[in-house]
Design a protein around this motif. Structure first.
Motif, PDB file in Angstrom:
ATOM      1  N   ASP A  49       0.844  -1.197   0.000  1.00 51.70           N
ATOM      2  CA  ASP A  49       0.000   0.000   0.000  1.00 51.70           C
ATOM      3  C   ASP A  49       0.880   1.249   0.000  1.00 51.70           C
ATOM      4  O   ASP A  49       1.339   1.705   1.040  1.00 51.70           O
ATOM      5  N   LEU A  50       1.111   1.791  -1.189  1.00 52.67           N
ATOM      6  CA  LEU A  50       1.925   2.997  -1.327  1.00 52.67           C
ATOM      7  C   LEU A  50       1.277   4.181  -0.623  1.00 52.67           C
ATOM      8  O   LEU A  50       1.965   5.051  -0.072  1.00 52.67           O
ATOM      9  N   ASN A  51      -0.041   4.199  -0.608  1.00 55.63           N
ATOM     10  CA  ASN A  51      -0.742   5.294   0.057  1.00 55.63           C
ATOM     11  C   ASN A  51      -0.451   5.318   1.559  1.00 55.63           C
ATOM     12  O   ASN A  51      -0.424   6.378   2.176  1.00 55.63           O
ATOM     13  N   GLN A  52      -0.208   4.134   2.132  1.00 51.90           N
ATOM     14  CA  GLN A  52       0.129   4.065   3.549  1.00 51.90           C
ATOM     15  C   GLN A  52       1.472   4.743   3.823  1.00 51.90           C
ATOM     16  O   GLN A  52       1.652   5.414   4.844  1.00 51.90           O
ATOM     17  N   VAL A  53       2.399   4.600   2.900  1.00 53.07           N
ATOM     18  CA  VAL A  53       3.702   5.264   3.045  1.00 53.07           C
ATOM     19  C   VAL A  53       3.512   6.783   3.025  1.00 53.07           C
ATOM     20  O   VAL A  53       4.103   7.515   3.823  1.00 53.07           O
ATOM     21  N   LEU A  54       2.674   7.243   2.105  1.00 50.49           N
ATOM     22  CA  LEU A  54       2.401   8.672   1.999  1.00 50.49           C
ATOM     23  C   LEU A  54       1.735   9.189   3.276  1.00 50.49           C
ATOM     24  O   LEU A  54       2.139  10.221   3.833  1.00 50.49           O
ATOM     25  N   ALA A  55       0.739   8.462   3.745  1.00 50.85           N
ATOM     26  CA  ALA A  55       0.029   8.881   4.959  1.00 50.85           C
ATOM     27  C   ALA A  55       0.951   8.892   6.172  1.00 50.85           C
ATOM     28  O   ALA A  55       0.877   9.796   7.017  1.00 50.85           O
ATOM     29  N   SER A  56       1.844   7.902   6.250  1.00 51.15           N
ATOM     30  CA  SER A  56       2.771   7.835   7.396  1.00 51.15           C
ATOM     31  C   SER A  56       3.671   9.059   7.445  1.00 51.15           C
ATOM     32  O   SER A  56       4.026   9.542   8.520  1.00 51.15           O
ATOM     33  N   ALA A  57       4.039   9.568   6.277  1.00 50.50           N
ATOM     34  CA  ALA A  57       4.905  10.750   6.234  1.00 50.50           C
ATOM     35  C   ALA A  57       4.212  11.973   6.819  1.00 50.50           C
ATOM     36  O   ALA A  57       4.874  12.894   7.312  1.00 50.50           O
TER      37      ALA A  57
END
Length: 255
Positions: free
Chosen positions: A112-120
């Motif tokens: 889930d690439l979106n999870q990486v974005l959200a974590s940032a």
């Protein structure tokens, strides 16, 4: 995360929703996206931001030729998005999953690439996001979803799609992306024995028309745009659409 807002006199809460930036696309209008960020950063009002999907292009060889036309690879797209948006981190409430920035890679690798974005940004990654704000001790529910399916070509049909697909949520304000236009409609509802207006917003996009998929397919050009929703102390809601041709006509790239 602050969910309570105390507004005085003519003060308003400003709600921004950014979607379909498609950072990395060969037709990503970086100049107009930077204009949008400047508007938000310089806004001194109380403000919150929802990221509503397809923030990254994530070109795929399974879908058209986007893998060959995107300007930079996915690693650079992610880094660029974080660099752009990190100054607004404290205002970002969520990252909803789009069909580009989440589903393409997740289908093949369960990543889930979106999870990486959200974590940032220290926020939630989710398919749908709903929260209830407290504005002067009154509940104000906001709903965000990226959207799905084909995009109607006419504005009234696009708005009809948004109302149909979000009305099941009892929200004052609903955001919908995916359609690559910015528009809104308000519908009267009776809430707690009073007339209130439910606001449905198509959140906008940042793709130029020239050399785009839309131009290639002979689709109607729709100006790059983003939206700001203003809510006052009585929960009265208005919408401002920032169309590129009205705000920055020198940035328009049609022919």
């Amino acid at each position: 995360m602050n969910n309570s807002f105390k507004l005085k006199d003519d003060e308003k809460l400003h709600i921004y929703c950014l979607s379909d930036t498609h950072i990395g696309s060969n037709v990503f209008n970086e100049d107009y996206f930077q204009y949008a960020l400047n508007i938000i950063e310089n806004d001194s009002s109380e403000k919150i931001i929802y990221l509503n999907g397809d923030i990254l292009e994530v070109g795929s060889r399974k879908v058209g030729n986007s893998a060959f036309t995107q300007k930079v690879n996915v690693n650079k797209q992610l880094d660029t998005a974080i660099e752009y948006l990190k100054p607004l981190k404290k205002n970002i409430r969520c990252c909803t999953k789009g069909n580009h920035d989440s589903l393409r890679i997740k289908k093949d690798y369960d990543f889930d690439l979106n999870q990486v974005l959200a974590s940032a940004f220290g926020c939630e990654s989710t398919s749908q996001f709903i929260e209830t704000l407290n504005i002067n001790n009154q509940p104000y529910t906001v709903y965000c979803t990226h959207g799905k399916g084909s995009a109607p070509k006419e504005p009234h049909l696009a708005l009809g799609k948004v109302v149909r697909e979000t009305s099941h949520v009892a929200s004052y304000l609903s955001f919908y992306g995916h359609i690559h236009r910015a528009d809104y409609i308000q519908k009267v509802a009776v809430i707690n024995g009073e007339y209130k207006r439910r606001t449905f917003v198509i959140s906008g996009h940042f793709l130029s028309y020239k050399d785009s998929y839309a131009e290639e397919m002979g689709l109607k050009p729709v100006p790059e745009a983003f939206t700001r929703v203003d809510v006052d102390k009585n929960l009265n809601t208005s919408v401002k659409v920032f169309n590129i041709d009205e705000q920055c006509p020198e940035m328009v790239n049609l022919l």
